[in-house]
Design a protein around this motif. Structure first.
Motif, PDB file in Angstrom:
ATOM      1  N   TRP A   1      52.910  83.157  26.607  1.00  0.00           N
ATOM      2  CA  TRP A   1      52.810  84.109  27.709  1.00  0.00           C
ATOM      3  C   TRP A   1      53.502  85.401  27.301  1.00  0.00           C
ATOM      4  CZ3 TRP A   1      49.991  83.663  32.039  1.00  0.00           C
ATOM      5  CH2 TRP A   1      50.213  84.583  33.077  1.00  0.00           C
ATOM      6  N   THR A   2      52.805  86.554  27.428  1.00  0.00           N
ATOM      7  CA  THR A   2      53.316  87.835  26.943  1.00  0.00           C
ATOM      8  C   THR A   2      53.303  88.849  28.057  1.00  0.00           C
ATOM      9  OG1 THR A   2      52.310  87.322  24.793  1.00  0.00           O
ATOM     10  CG2 THR A   2      53.084  89.575  25.112  1.00  0.00           C
ATOM     11  N   THR A   3      54.446  89.445  28.338  1.00  0.00           N
ATOM     12  CA  THR A   3      54.521  90.450  29.391  1.00  0.00           C
ATOM     13  C   THR A   3      53.768  91.706  28.976  1.00  0.00           C
ATOM     14  OG1 THR A   3      56.538  91.510  28.557  1.00  0.00           O
ATOM     15  CG2 THR A   3      56.807  89.600  30.030  1.00  0.00           C
ATOM     16  N   PRO A   4      53.317  92.531  29.927  1.00  0.00           N
ATOM     17  CA  PRO A   4      52.619  93.774  29.572  1.00  0.00           C
ATOM     18  C   PRO A   4      53.431  94.668  28.647  1.00  0.00           C
ATOM     19  CG  PRO A   4      52.266  93.284  31.887  1.00  0.00           C
ATOM     20  CD  PRO A   4      53.285  92.297  31.402  1.00  0.00           C
ATOM     21  N   GLU A   5      54.734  94.807  28.899  1.00  0.00           N
ATOM     22  CA  GLU A   5      55.558  95.666  28.051  1.00  0.00           C
ATOM     23  C   GLU A   5      55.659  95.123  26.639  1.00  0.00           C
ATOM     24  OE1 GLU A   5      59.867  97.999  28.036  1.00  0.00           O
ATOM     25  OE2 GLU A   5      59.378  96.583  29.658  1.00  0.00           O
TER      26      GLU A   5
ATOM     27  N   GLU B   1      52.508  77.400  33.315  1.00  0.00           N
ATOM     28  CA  GLU B   1      53.904  76.982  33.325  1.00  0.00           C
ATOM     29  C   GLU B   1      54.631  77.713  34.443  1.00  0.00           C
ATOM     30  OE1 GLU B   1      54.997  74.694  31.374  1.00  0.00           O
ATOM     31  OE2 GLU B   1      53.267  74.523  30.012  1.00  0.00           O
ATOM     32  N   PRO B   2      55.793  77.230  34.836  1.00  0.00           N
ATOM     33  CA  PRO B   2      56.585  77.943  35.839  1.00  0.00           C
ATOM     34  C   PRO B   2      56.853  79.383  35.400  1.00  0.00           C
ATOM     35  CG  PRO B   2      57.485  75.765  35.465  1.00  0.00           C
ATOM     36  CD  PRO B   2      56.419  75.959  34.419  1.00  0.00           C
ATOM     37  N   ALA B   3      56.888  80.293  36.340  1.00  0.00           N
ATOM     38  CA  ALA B   3      57.141  81.724  36.105  1.00  0.00           C
ATOM     39  C   ALA B   3      56.011  82.399  35.350  1.00  0.00           C
ATOM     40  CB  ALA B   3      58.458  81.937  35.369  1.00  0.00           C
ATOM     41  N   GLN B   4      54.851  81.751  35.259  1.00  0.00           N
ATOM     42  CA  GLN B   4      53.683  82.363  34.639  1.00  0.00           C
ATOM     43  C   GLN B   4      52.628  82.587  35.711  1.00  0.00           C
ATOM     44  OE1 GLN B   4      52.292  79.988  31.338  1.00  0.00           O
ATOM     45  NE2 GLN B   4      54.147  80.347  30.131  1.00  0.00           N
ATOM     46  N   SER B   5      52.607  83.800  36.257  1.00  0.00           N
ATOM     47  CA  SER B   5      51.688  84.140  37.339  1.00  0.00           C
ATOM     48  C   SER B   5      50.803  85.292  36.920  1.00  0.00           C
ATOM     49  CB  SER B   5      52.487  84.526  38.595  1.00  0.00           C
ATOM     50  OG  SER B   5      51.667  85.209  39.529  1.00  0.00           O
ATOM     51  N   LYS B   6      49.499  85.079  36.896  1.00  0.00           N
ATOM     52  CA  LYS B   6      48.565  86.150  36.575  1.00  0.00           C
ATOM     53  C   LYS B   6      48.675  87.269  37.607  1.00  0.00           C
ATOM     54  CE  LYS B   6      43.650  87.056  35.659  1.00  0.00           C
ATOM     55  NZ  LYS B   6      42.342  86.415  35.351  1.00  0.00           N
ATOM     56  N   ALA B   7      48.846  86.939  38.858  1.00  0.00           N
ATOM     57  CA  ALA B   7      48.990  87.953  39.901  1.00  0.00           C
ATOM     58  C   ALA B   7      50.201  88.840  39.615  1.00  0.00           C
ATOM     59  CB  ALA B   7      49.131  87.284  41.268  1.00  0.00           C
ATOM     60  N   GLU B   8      51.333  88.231  39.255  1.00  0.00           N
ATOM     61  CA  GLU B   8      52.513  89.023  38.929  1.00  0.00           C
ATOM     62  C   GLU B   8      52.304  89.833  37.658  1.00  0.00           C
ATOM     63  OE1 GLU B   8      55.913  86.502  38.822  1.00  0.00           O
ATOM     64  OE2 GLU B   8      55.738  85.898  40.933  1.00  0.00           O
ATOM     65  N   TRP B   9      51.568  89.265  36.685  1.00  0.00           N
ATOM     66  CA  TRP B   9      51.278  89.986  35.434  1.00  0.00           C
ATOM     67  C   TRP B   9      50.459  91.241  35.721  1.00  0.00           C
ATOM     68  CZ3 TRP B   9      47.626  91.876  32.084  1.00  0.00           C
ATOM     69  CH2 TRP B   9      47.999  92.034  30.752  1.00  0.00           C
ATOM     70  N   ILE B  10      49.483  91.141  36.603  1.00  0.00           N
ATOM     71  CA  ILE B  10      48.663  92.306  36.976  1.00  0.00           C
ATOM     72  C   ILE B  10      49.534  93.390  37.594  1.00  0.00           C
ATOM     73  CG2 ILE B  10      46.879  93.094  38.590  1.00  0.00           C
ATOM     74  CD1 ILE B  10      45.504  90.335  38.123  1.00  0.00           C
ATOM     75  N   THR B  11      50.420  93.002  38.508  1.00  0.00           N
ATOM     76  CA  THR B  11      51.333  93.970  39.126  1.00  0.00           C
ATOM     77  C   THR B  11      52.222  94.624  38.077  1.00  0.00           C
ATOM     78  OG1 THR B  11      51.342  92.704  41.195  1.00  0.00           O
ATOM     79  CG2 THR B  11      53.157  94.263  40.839  1.00  0.00           C
ATOM     80  N   GLU B  12      52.757  93.810  37.170  1.00  0.00           N
ATOM     81  CA  GLU B  12      53.615  94.328  36.106  1.00  0.00           C
ATOM     82  C   GLU B  12      52.849  95.269  35.186  1.00  0.00           C
ATOM     83  OE1 GLU B  12      55.124  90.905  34.167  1.00  0.00           O
ATOM     84  OE2 GLU B  12      56.332  90.236  35.881  1.00  0.00           O
TER      85      GLU B  12
END
Length: 334
Positions: free
Chosen positions: A243-247, A278-289
């Motif tokens: 899982w990779t954050t946008p930044e 996995e826990p703390a892996q949310s596509k919705a949150e990734w889109i916001t980020e």
């Protein structure tokens, strides 16, 4: 889109970065923006698997019409997709036409040896093998006469396309020569409506370039109008992917693009995320980020979402939460 799994230019001031902006004139105008201070909205775009015919439904789903629409054509197509380009314009968007010199696989499943197409090795451009096709497209797009961003031979820093540096004996120098040759043919045809987008894959996920640096593959700011960058959050369902954050995904690539010193606008020309497992892996949150991060990058003109169920379910509506997050993020842009 990358298919490599483990590792996808009026001047305001002379010192600022050039960006495309949409004006009332038919031809796209050019202004400048600083890299870290946004003075105009981030624009959103989309790739739709069935093309612009799905544009109205997508607009209804997310509540705002895309400003950019991504199209793909390989070299089995003898002429540009003028009808599709017209359909994009009719929806108020600018087409971003990915023009890839190869014969793409006929199915969604790409074989491991897909990049091995000797007819499209970069040396064949210097030999003049493709001059007729290049001239045909140049003349046709010049005759069409409207704005189009041409994303030629993208993701050259990967290993999954036959024009990539390090594949089929290709070198970064050959890539630059091929690009400049194609650009010369378009210029000779009077295709001044074409804007050129050079779009590598995020370098952290495309390390094998035959020893070439990303900068070595850059054709030069005299023949490039937009810097593109492709990157996907593949998720962690297939190690060693994670899982990779946008930044983390785009930060290193944006730094390298800015390091070119080209003072050109930047677009995220392809992106999407898998759903998390996995826990703390949310596509919705990734889109916001993603949108929050790109809004802080003043030289990033736009972002194009790859709305397709392919290697992953990249679509905006892979879940109700993802769709809601995308609608909210896009609403903040206006």
């Amino acid at each position: 889109m990358d298919i490599y799994r483990p590792d996808r230019r009026s001047v305001l001031t002379a010192a600022l970065t050039a960006v495309l902006v949409r004006g009332c004139a038919e031809r796209t105008t050019i202004e400048s923006l600083p890299p870290h201070h946004r003075i105009r909205p981030l624009e959103h775009g989309v790739f739709l698997p069935h093309g612009p015919q799905d544009g109205p439904a997508f607009t209804a789903m997310i509540g705002a019409a895309p400003r950019w629409m991504l199209l793909f054509r390989d070299w089995t197509h003898e002429v540009p997709p003028v009808a599709a380009l017209d359909a994009v314009r009719a929806q108020g968007a600018t087409p971003v036409l990915t023009w890839d010199p190869w014969h793409a696989p006929a199915t969604g499943e790409v074989p491991a040896d897909a990049a091995q197409q000797p007819a499209f090795a970069l040396s064949r451009f210097a030999a003049g093998d493709h001059n007729h096709r290049i001239s045909t497209w140049a003349s046709a797009l010049a005759a069409w006469g409207h704005d189009v961003v041409l994303r030629f031979a993208h993701e050259m820093n990967g290993t999954w396309y036959p024009w990539a540096a390090g594949v089929q004996g290709n070198t970064a120098e050959q890539y630059v020569r091929a690009w400049r040759h194609v650009h010369r043919v378009f210029a000779a045809a009077g295709a001044t409506n074409v804007r050129w987008c050079w779009a590598p894959n995020v370098p952290a996920l495309a390390p094998d370039t035959g020893g070439a640096r990303l900068a070595d593959c850059f054709p030069g700011q005299d023949v490039v109008d937009v810097l593109g960058l492709d990157g996907y959050n593949w998720g962690s369902s297939e190690p060693p992917l994670s899982w990779t954050t946008p930044e983390a995904l785009f930060g290193p690539g944006l730094a390298q693009l800015r390091g070119l010193g080209a003072r050109l606008p930047i677009m995220v020309t392809e992106t999407a995320s898998a759903e998390g497992h996995e826990p703390a892996q949310s596509k919705a949150e990734w889109i916001t980020e993603l949108f929050d991060y790109l809004l802080r990058q003043g030289d990033v003109l736009g972002v194009i979402w790859f709305h397709e169920r392919k290697e992953r379910d990249w679509s905006v509506d892979s879940s109700a939460a993802a769709r809601t997050a995308y609608r909210r993020a896009v609403a903040k842009l206006h």
